[in-house]
Structures are given as structure tokens and as C-alpha cells.
Design an enzyme around this catalytic site. Structure first.
Site, PDB file in Angstrom:
ATOM      1  N   LYS A 174       2.827  11.480   6.685  1.00 27.69           N
ATOM      2  CA  LYS A 174       2.031  11.297   7.897  1.00 27.69           C
ATOM      3  C   LYS A 174       2.594  12.029   9.105  1.00 27.69           C
ATOM      4  O   LYS A 174       2.335  13.201   9.292  1.00 27.69           O
ATOM      5  CB  LYS A 174       1.823   9.814   8.165  1.00 27.69           C
ATOM      6  CG  LYS A 174       0.964   9.135   7.087  1.00 27.69           C
ATOM      7  CD  LYS A 174       0.454   7.800   7.521  1.00 27.69           C
ATOM      8  CE  LYS A 174      -0.304   7.084   6.402  1.00 27.69           C
ATOM      9  NZ  LYS A 174      -1.529   7.763   6.000  1.00 27.69           N
ATOM     10  N   PHE A 195       0.865  -1.187   0.000  1.00 28.80           N
ATOM     11  CA  PHE A 195       0.000   0.000   0.000  1.00 28.80           C
ATOM     12  C   PHE A 195       0.893   1.225   0.000  1.00 28.80           C
ATOM     13  O   PHE A 195       1.582   1.512   0.979  1.00 28.80           O
ATOM     14  CB  PHE A 195      -0.939   0.046   1.202  1.00 28.80           C
ATOM     15  CG  PHE A 195      -1.860   1.237   1.129  1.00 28.80           C
ATOM     16  CD1 PHE A 195      -3.014   1.192   0.362  1.00 28.80           C
ATOM     17  CD2 PHE A 195      -1.547   2.423   1.786  1.00 28.80           C
ATOM     18  CE1 PHE A 195      -3.849   2.304   0.249  1.00 28.80           C
ATOM     19  CE2 PHE A 195      -2.372   3.537   1.681  1.00 28.80           C
ATOM     20  CZ  PHE A 195      -3.533   3.476   0.922  1.00 28.80           C
ATOM     21  N   ASP A 233       9.598   3.077   1.662  1.00 30.04           N
ATOM     22  CA  ASP A 233       8.390   3.836   1.970  1.00 30.04           C
ATOM     23  C   ASP A 233       8.170   3.751   3.480  1.00 30.04           C
ATOM     24  O   ASP A 233       7.621   2.776   3.986  1.00 30.04           O
ATOM     25  CB  ASP A 233       7.193   3.263   1.205  1.00 30.04           C
ATOM     26  CG  ASP A 233       5.892   4.008   1.505  1.00 30.04           C
ATOM     27  OD1 ASP A 233       5.844   4.761   2.497  1.00 30.04           O
ATOM     28  OD2 ASP A 233       4.911   3.811   0.760  1.00 30.04           O
TER      29      ASP A 233
END
Length: 401
Positions: A255, A141, A226
């Protein structure tokens, strides 16, 4: 109609149904706790998918944002501003890198990493134009843009959005032999999550990340980590890659970099790699804006002390010990994760992940399900041990027959 029901009905009527939120309407939050429009308090055990690593309303971050709001919030990259250089310099130092390319959302940062790798492949490695390939892992994801979902194996995220962007090779996560077999002379990068979050907090087998690092270095291929969910303290270290002593060629961050205050993301790498860009070839009006840089600078300063990483490590050990005890009763089939991050597989006979999440909500705890019977636990790193234990007690109660 109650306030909660009215708000949910209005949202259902006037917003696209691209999410299926739990039926709670949050009105305020502080630290690890949220309060809904009815005045009920809930322990946040999700932390905005790690965007709120430092908790709701963190005073240092709010003060940094308020101070910047009174000065300047946006200049666009047409001009310099007085927070930009410090942000890039200090974030690069935190990462042990040389250069930063700031963006806004995690998906934008992943797109930037993809573009960087391709451009590097053509300008530095000598891959024929249009032939660059990037290896990714199944069950990944990395976001929801058209290019990113083109290399997703989640049909729910991918279906009905074609035609898809070519240039990606998908291999099983954790399978070093499959990754090596997929490499060709045209491979420019391997893009991986050091821990797969959305897939259920999947930790790769020992030696996998270091093996990827060795393979990519030997084959002149970029290793892109990531760390949007796994990075910035969540796993007990600044980056999850550190658990195997690995330093990738490129970090993708987001984030928690914005502290839950503003969207901030970045690609961080060497001057040799990010130096492939020339003016006009890539950009963002809001990327690296003064408000984002002010908040991001405070996040970097907080991480530099190591206290949040240590807290995540210590409370994480306790979290996993307590969750491990639950596997003996039959309700919990497996627990995975690192630091204050866990994927908990619930035995299907006890309910789906959604059903367990709803039951926990009824007891004042907010988590989120993924992939059927799995729930994710990722509280803010500022959570107290007492509150963490209380939340785990509620999980135990829900799973008791």
C-alpha cells in the site's frame, strides 16, 4: 443523464460487480481532497485503505515517478537496474532488517511470506516435507488470492472458491493462550496483523504482540507481521508493532510503500530467512521494477525523517479524543484504533455503515463502511487539523437527530 450517472451506469454494465463503490466519480485529487466529474470537492477520509498515507499527488512522489519515467520503467529481474540495490538496502535499513524481496501487491507479498515460511520450515527447522503449518487469527484480512482466502473466516470473501489450501490453523485474535495451544512441532510461522484493519480497526489487548513475540521465539517459529495497512506511519510509528516494542521476524509491506502512485510491496526479513530462496524458486516480472523502486525510495526517505509518524501521532490523539466525545450521545457505540486510523461503531438505530457513508458523501466527506454498522476513518497523514475537524463536524451532523 448526468455525467456521474452515465459513468456509473457504464461501469455497472461493463465491469464485474466485485465492489460496491459509493456513487461518486472522482476526476482529480490533491492532498486530502478529491474532486468529482461534476466539480464537487470531497474530503478523503479513507486514503485508499492507507495506500495514500502521503496524500494525493504528493509532489515528491510524483516528481520521483516522472524522473524515472524518462529513464527506464521495466527491465524484469533478468537484469540488474540502477535503482534496485538502493531500494532494497534503504528499505531493509528502515525496517532494521537485512534483506528485501520486492513484489507488487499486498496479496503477492503475503503469498511470498507464506512460501518463505514454509521453505524456511523445511530447510532450516527440519519440518517434514508437506507438513508445515501456519497459525493465523480469526477475522483476518491478508488479501484475496485462493491460498489467502483459504484461511479467512469471512464467508463473503471465502464462499464458492474451494477447494481450499490446507496448512493453516485459525485462533481467536488477541488470545495468547489459544495461540500457544495451537502450536506444534510443525508450526513454522504465526501470521498476524498488528491491528486488524478490515475487521474494523481492532487493536489487540496490551501485551498480546509482545507475548506472541516471546512464544514464537521460544518455539522456533517465525513471527510475520502483516503491516500492509498498519505500517509506514499510519499509527504514529513506522510500524504498528513498535507500540509494544516488538520486532517480528518478517515484515509484509505494501500500500503506502508505493505512495498511491504505483503498486509496490515487499517482504523484509533477515538473510537467514530470505536466504532460503535460490534462483528460479520464486519471482515476479514487475516486482522491484525501476519505477516502483524510484517511488519506494522516496517513500523510505520521507519516512526516515519521522515527520509523518509524528503528525499521525499528534493528529491521531486529536482524532480519537473527538471521536471519544461522540460516544456520550448514543450514536457512537465504540471507537478503536491508533494514530490516524479509527474504527467507529455506529448504533444500528442510526443506520448501517453504508447509510452513514452515503450521508457523509452528501456532506462532502468520503469514508468506507465495514461489517455492518462500522465505518473506517483513515485520512492521508498530510491532512490539516482544520480539514480533519471539518470532517468530524460532518460526522457529528450526520449523527445528530
Amino acid at each position: 443523464m448526468a455525467t456521474t450517472e452515465r459513468a456509473i451506469a457504464s461501469a455497472e454494465a461493463h465491469s464485474a460487480h466485485n465492489y460496491h463503490p459509493l456513487p461518486v466519480v472522482v476526476a482529480s485529487a490533491d492532498g486530502a481532497w478529491m474532486t468529482d466529474v461534476e466539480g464537487r470537492r470531497f474530503l478523503d477520509m479513507l486514503a485508499g485503505y492507507s495506500a495514500l498515507n502521503f496524500g494525493h499527488g504528493n509532489r515528491r512522489l510524483i516528481d520521483a515517478a516522472k524522473a524515472q519515467l524518462d529513464r527506464v520503467t521495466l527491465t524484469s529481474r533478468a537484469f540488474h537496474h540502477d535503482r534496485f540495490a538502493d531500494f532494497c538496502t534503504q528499505l531493509a535499513e528502515l525496517c532494521g532488517m537485512e534483506m528485501v524481496l520486492p513484489m507488487n501487491t499486498g496479496a503477492e507479498a503475503v503469498e511470498t511470506a507464506v512460501k518463505t515460511a514454509r521453505k524456511w520450515g523445511y530447510r532450516r527447522k527440519g519440518v517434514p516435507d508437506g507438513a508445515a503449518r501456519i497459525i493465523v487469527a480469526a477475522d483476518n484480512f491478508h488479501g484475496r488470492t485462493t491460498t489467502i482466502i483459504s484461511f479467512s473466516t469471512d464467508e463473503e470473501a471465502r464462499a464458492d472458491y474451494g477447494p481450499y489450501t490446507p496448512g493453516f490453523d485459525i485462533v481467536p485474535y488477541g488470545d495468547l493462550a489459544a495461540l500457544e495451544a495451537a502450536m506444534t512441532d510443525n508450526t513454522v510461522a504465526v501470521l498476524l496483523e498488528p491491528i486488524q484493519g478490515e475487521a474494523g480497526v481492532l487493536v489487540p489487548p496490551p501485551g498480546y504482540l509482545s507475548g506472541v513475540r516471546e512464544l514464537t521465539r521460544d518455539r522456533n517459529v517465525l513471527f510475520i507481521a502483516d503491516e500492509i495497512q498498519s505500517g509506514l506511519g499510519r499509527t504514529g510509528k513506522t510500524f504498528a508493532s513498535e507500540h509494544e516494542g516488538v520486532v517480528p521476524d518478517m515484515y509484509v509491506l505494501g500500500k503506502a510503500l508505493g505512495g498511491g502512485v504505483v503498486p509496490v510491496s515487499a517482504v523484509v526479513s533477515s538473510a537467514e530467512i530470505l536466504g532460503v530462496f535460490r534462483p528460479g524458486e520464486h519471482g515476479s516480472t514487475f516486482g522491484g521494477n525501476p519505477l516502483a523502486c524510484a517511488v519506494g525510495l522516496e517513500v523510505v526517505a520521507m519516512l526516515r525523517t519521522g515527520e509523518y509518524q509524528q503528525r499521525a501521532a499528534e493528529l491521531g490523539d486529536h482524532l480519537h479524543h473527538e471521536l471519544g466525545l461522540m460516544t456520550t450521545g448514543g450514536a457512537v457505540e465504540a471507537v478503536r484504533g491508533r494514530g490516524l486510523w479509527a474504527g467507529v461503531d455506529i448504533a444500528p438505530s442510526y443506520g448501517t455503515g453504508r447509510e452513514i457513508s452515503e450521508k457523509l458523501m452528501g456532506r462532502g466527506v468520503l469514508v468506507k463502511d465495514t461489517h455492518g454498522s462500522t465505518i473506517r476513518i483513515a485520512p492521508p497523514l498530510v491532512i490539516s487539523k482544520e480539514d480533519l475537524d471539518w470532517g468530524l463536524e460532518q460526522l457529528g451532523a450526520v449523527l445528530t437527530r
